[in-house]
Design an enzyme around this catalytic site. Structure first.
Site, short mmCIF file in Angstrom:
data_model
loop_
_atom_site.label_atom_id
_atom_site.label_comp_id
_atom_site.label_asym_id
_atom_site.label_seq_id
_atom_site.Cartn_x
_atom_site.Cartn_y
_atom_site.Cartn_z
N ARG A 152 0.85 -1.18 0.00
CA ARG A 152 0.00 0.00 0.00
C ARG A 152 0.89 1.24 0.00
NH1 ARG A 152 -2.42 -3.48 3.94
NH2 ARG A 152 -4.51 -4.18 3.31
N LYS A 176 -2.66 -2.62 7.74
CA LYS A 176 -3.94 -2.14 8.24
C LYS A 176 -4.40 -2.94 9.46
CE LYS A 176 -6.36 0.05 4.40
NZ LYS A 176 -7.55 0.00 3.54
N HIS A 241 -2.39 2.60 -5.88
CA HIS A 241 -3.36 1.53 -5.66
C HIS A 241 -3.56 0.71 -6.93
CE1 HIS A 241 -5.75 0.08 -2.41
NE2 HIS A 241 -6.86 0.02 -3.12
N ARG A 244 -0.83 -1.76 -7.12
CA ARG A 244 -1.10 -2.85 -6.17
C ARG A 244 -2.10 -3.84 -6.79
NH1 ARG A 244 -1.68 -4.47 -0.62
NH2 ARG A 244 -3.85 -4.74 0.02
N HIS A 267 -5.14 -8.87 3.33
CA HIS A 267 -6.60 -8.79 3.45
C HIS A 267 -7.07 -9.64 4.63
CE1 HIS A 267 -7.06 -7.82 -1.13
NE2 HIS A 267 -6.77 -6.75 -0.41
N TYR A 276 -10.33 -10.22 -7.45
CA TYR A 276 -9.35 -10.32 -8.53
C TYR A 276 -9.62 -11.50 -9.45
CZ TYR A 276 -6.81 -6.85 -5.89
OH TYR A 276 -6.47 -5.71 -5.23
#
Length: 310
Positions: A152, A176, A241, A244, A267, A276
């Site tokens: 990120r 995150k 992004h 990524r 994630h 994806y």
């Protein structure tokens, strides 16, 4: 700083700045986010930034007369807003699970194809051939890490000075929600970082320093837009992004396992990673036809095999 009553306008501004820099959001998208966030803030009496789960449930009830697509858009804006607050340490929790989840299809991420990525790296190589300056070496390291490791933007610009080592093909990163994950670093990326790091003074906290702090997300975004323009790619299509997303999409096309990809991207929920798979449906069908144990067996043999097991 922890979000409190009256902080909403400043928090919304900070969030939109991040969206412009990290996600490359267009002006119309930013305007829509501002409307949705400001509207939610007004309904909650200016306490959106410190809203409780109960307050968000009430907000969802207020949205009941709206079309499901409108509710989905508003809820999505608030989820990204609360995730941002948590990531920046402006909230200790993320109450967004209390927001409604109407059955609306998720928007597919913007991606670059292999030819676009090749053009970006060709432009970097051209620049380095003409001028191997620290600025060009830094750009090479930034893009190699974005596309080669799926970092990120915030994770990338705030990398500590000595976190990436030439003899270690991975690093442990806290992303995150404070979750740690294993991030692979390609040989190309480690070589690019080593070449760039050799231009830095020995002391310093950041791998990508700028002034008294580290490179900002806004500046990273600007560097990528300029690179895209010089590479003959519409700058509106390129952001940290997007690179990524390209990392994830191209790995999946190459046969990466979805669970492994989930780990590399950091994630929490594999449902986030599954978006994806939209780019890879044809390859997955071919994979089944080529690799399934019965792929090469004639139909009569498959029927007989089924009878034997019945």
């Amino acid at each position: 700083m922890i979000a409190s009553r009256g902080d909403d306008p400043a928090l919304i501004d900070r969030f939109l700045e991040m969206m412009a820099a990290e996600a490359g959001a267009a002006k119309n998208t930013l305007a829509a986010y501002r409307r949705d966030l400001a509207g939610a803030s007004e309904l909650l009496g200016g306490t959106l930034g410190c809203a409780t789960s109960g307050a968000l449930v009430q907000l969802g009830e207020h949205w009941l007369p709206l079309a499901s697509s409108s509710v989905a858009r508003k809820a999505s804006a608030l989820r990204r807003f609360f995730a941002f607050l948590a990531e920046e340490g402006l909230r200790a929790d993320d109450p967004s699970d209390a927001l409604p989840r109407p059955g609306v299809a998720r928007t597919l991420p913007r991606i670059l194809d292999h030819a676009d990525v090749d053009r970006l790296f060709a432009e970097i190589a051209r620049r380095l051939e003409i001028d191997g300056s620290p600025a060009n070496l830094r750009l090479s390291a930034l893009v190699e890490l974005l596309y080669g490791s799926g970092l990120r933007a915030t994770e990338l610009v705030s990398l500590p000075r000595n976190l990436i080592r030439h003899d270690q093909p991975f690093l442990i990163l806290r992303g995150k929600g404070g979750r740690e994950r294993l991030v692979p670093i390609s040989d190309r990326a480690r070589a690019a970082v080593a070449s760039y790091a050799a231009t830095l003074p020995r002391e310093g906290a950041w791998l990508f320093p700028s002034g008294k702090a580290h490179l900002s997300r806004v500046r990273l975004f600007q560097l990528l837009r300029a690179l895209a323009a010089d590479a003959g790619i519409n700058p509106e299509r390129v952001s940290p992004h997007v690179l990524r997303h390209a990392f994830a999409t191209h790995l999946l096309e190459g046969g990466a396992d979805l669970r492994a990809l989930q780990t590399m991207l950091g994630h929490a929920d594999i449902a986030t990673t599954q978006i994806y798979t939209h780019v890879d449906g044809r390859r997955l069908v071919e994979l089944v036809n080529q690799r399934h144990p019965l792929a090469d067996a004639p139909l009569s043999a498959r029927v007989d095999a089924g009878r034997d097991h019945s």
